[in-house]
Design a protein around this motif. Structure first.
Motif, PDB file in Angstrom:
ATOM      1  N   LYS A 132      13.392  -1.467  38.290  1.00  0.00           N
ATOM      2  CA  LYS A 132      13.741  -1.092  36.740  1.00  0.00           C
ATOM      3  C   LYS A 132      15.165  -1.668  36.522  1.00  0.00           C
ATOM      4  CE  LYS A 132      14.401   2.588  33.413  1.00  0.00           C
ATOM      5  NZ  LYS A 132      14.345   4.126  33.140  1.00  0.00           N
ATOM      6  N   LEU A 133      16.180  -1.655  37.465  1.00  0.00           N
ATOM      7  CA  LEU A 133      17.544  -2.188  37.065  1.00  0.00           C
ATOM      8  C   LEU A 133      17.389  -3.751  36.613  1.00  0.00           C
ATOM      9  CD1 LEU A 133      19.926  -0.807  39.754  1.00  0.00           C
ATOM     10  CD2 LEU A 133      20.244  -0.590  37.475  1.00  0.00           C
ATOM     11  N   VAL A 134      16.573  -4.309  37.622  1.00  0.00           N
ATOM     12  CA  VAL A 134      16.451  -5.701  37.360  1.00  0.00           C
ATOM     13  C   VAL A 134      15.450  -6.239  36.538  1.00  0.00           C
ATOM     14  CG1 VAL A 134      17.879  -6.096  39.733  1.00  0.00           C
ATOM     15  CG2 VAL A 134      15.282  -6.188  39.526  1.00  0.00           C
ATOM     16  N   GLY A 135      14.488  -5.375  36.020  1.00  0.00           N
ATOM     17  CA  GLY A 135      13.777  -5.914  35.256  1.00  0.00           C
ATOM     18  C   GLY A 135      12.062  -6.450  35.812  1.00  0.00           C
ATOM     19  N   LEU A 136      11.947  -5.854  37.159  1.00  0.00           N
ATOM     20  CA  LEU A 136      10.657  -6.450  37.656  1.00  0.00           C
ATOM     21  C   LEU A 136       9.575  -5.185  37.914  1.00  0.00           C
ATOM     22  CD1 LEU A 136      12.389  -8.038  40.827  1.00  0.00           C
ATOM     23  CD2 LEU A 136      11.197  -9.180  38.863  1.00  0.00           C
ATOM     24  N   ASN A 137       8.288  -5.645  38.001  1.00  0.00           N
ATOM     25  CA  ASN A 137       7.486  -4.827  37.932  1.00  0.00           C
ATOM     26  C   ASN A 137       7.563  -4.049  39.336  1.00  0.00           C
ATOM     27  OD1 ASN A 137       4.549  -4.205  39.221  1.00  0.00           O
ATOM     28  ND2 ASN A 137       4.141  -4.313  36.992  1.00  0.00           N
ATOM     29  N   TYR A 138       7.248  -2.630  39.225  1.00  0.00           N
ATOM     30  CA  TYR A 138       7.534  -1.862  40.206  1.00  0.00           C
ATOM     31  C   TYR A 138       6.448  -2.322  41.596  1.00  0.00           C
ATOM     32  CZ  TYR A 138       6.661   2.119  43.473  1.00  0.00           C
ATOM     33  OH  TYR A 138       6.371   2.578  44.486  1.00  0.00           O
ATOM     34  N   LEU A 148      17.083 -10.391  40.814  1.00  0.00           N
ATOM     35  CA  LEU A 148      17.702  -9.567  41.290  1.00  0.00           C
ATOM     36  C   LEU A 148      19.160  -9.649  41.535  1.00  0.00           C
ATOM     37  CD1 LEU A 148      17.363  -6.952  43.442  1.00  0.00           C
ATOM     38  CD2 LEU A 148      16.954  -8.731  45.364  1.00  0.00           C
ATOM     39  N   PHE A 149      19.390 -11.231  42.107  1.00  0.00           N
ATOM     40  CA  PHE A 149      20.653 -11.389  42.376  1.00  0.00           C
ATOM     41  C   PHE A 149      21.650 -11.681  41.317  1.00  0.00           C
ATOM     42  CE2 PHE A 149      18.539 -12.126  46.302  1.00  0.00           C
ATOM     43  CZ  PHE A 149      19.106 -10.973  46.918  1.00  0.00           C
ATOM     44  N   LYS A 150      21.185 -11.840  40.089  1.00  0.00           N
ATOM     45  CA  LYS A 150      22.017 -11.997  38.971  1.00  0.00           C
ATOM     46  C   LYS A 150      22.662 -10.670  38.426  1.00  0.00           C
ATOM     47  CE  LYS A 150      20.911 -16.351  36.842  1.00  0.00           C
ATOM     48  NZ  LYS A 150      20.645 -17.055  35.468  1.00  0.00           N
ATOM     49  N   SER A 165       9.383 -14.655  44.400  1.00  0.00           N
ATOM     50  CA  SER A 165       9.223 -15.592  43.612  1.00  0.00           C
ATOM     51  C   SER A 165      10.601 -16.073  43.371  1.00  0.00           C
ATOM     52  CB  SER A 165       8.471 -15.589  42.040  1.00  0.00           C
ATOM     53  OG  SER A 165       9.072 -14.907  41.371  1.00  0.00           O
ATOM     54  N   MET A 166      10.956 -17.166  42.934  1.00  0.00           N
ATOM     55  CA  MET A 166      12.318 -17.660  42.395  1.00  0.00           C
ATOM     56  C   MET A 166      12.860 -16.973  41.434  1.00  0.00           C
ATOM     57  SD  MET A 166      14.977 -19.618  43.300  1.00  0.00           S
ATOM     58  CE  MET A 166      14.627 -20.950  44.373  1.00  0.00           C
ATOM     59  N   ASP A 167      12.032 -16.648  40.396  1.00  0.00           N
ATOM     60  CA  ASP A 167      12.376 -15.934  39.289  1.00  0.00           C
ATOM     61  C   ASP A 167      12.597 -14.522  39.547  1.00  0.00           C
ATOM     62  OD1 ASP A 167      11.957 -18.061  37.653  1.00  0.00           O
ATOM     63  OD2 ASP A 167       9.908 -17.611  36.948  1.00  0.00           O
ATOM     64  N   ALA A 168      12.023 -13.846  40.455  1.00  0.00           N
ATOM     65  CA  ALA A 168      12.321 -12.514  40.927  1.00  0.00           C
ATOM     66  C   ALA A 168      13.640 -12.372  41.485  1.00  0.00           C
ATOM     67  CB  ALA A 168      11.132 -11.815  41.745  1.00  0.00           C
TER      68      ALA A 168
END
Length: 92
Positions: free
Chosen positions: A23-29, A50-52, A43-46
């Protein structure tokens, strides 16, 4: 150490649940859970999401290169909360 193990160490170091990280980083659970369980490659996008995020940026070099540089804020998860336990104070 595999990427999924590193993701788990990061999450545990931040004292978060899988759902909270997603939820914090906007990824599907389910996608994030798959990354951490080793069932899917991140993936690179994921990874960018996360790291941004300010909370996880400090682990970027450790995750990608197995390098740390505390002077510029790049640490390993084990160092994240070393000696920074929150203490609750009661007012009298």
């Amino acid at each position: 150490m595999f990427d999924n193990e590193k993701l788990k160490l990061i999450r545990e170091s931040e004292r978060l649940k899988v759902k909270e990280v997603a939820k914090l980083v906007g990824l599907n659970y389910y996608s994030y859970h798959g990354y951490e369980a080793g069932k899917a490659k991140m993936s690179m996008d994921a990874g960018k999401k996360l790291f941004k995020h300010p909370r996880f940026r400090k682990y970027r070099d450790w995750f990608m290169f197995d390098e740390i540089n505390p002077e510029i804020g790049q640490i390993a998860p084990i160092l994240a909360h070393n000696g920074t336990e929150e203490k609750t104070q009661t007012k009298k």
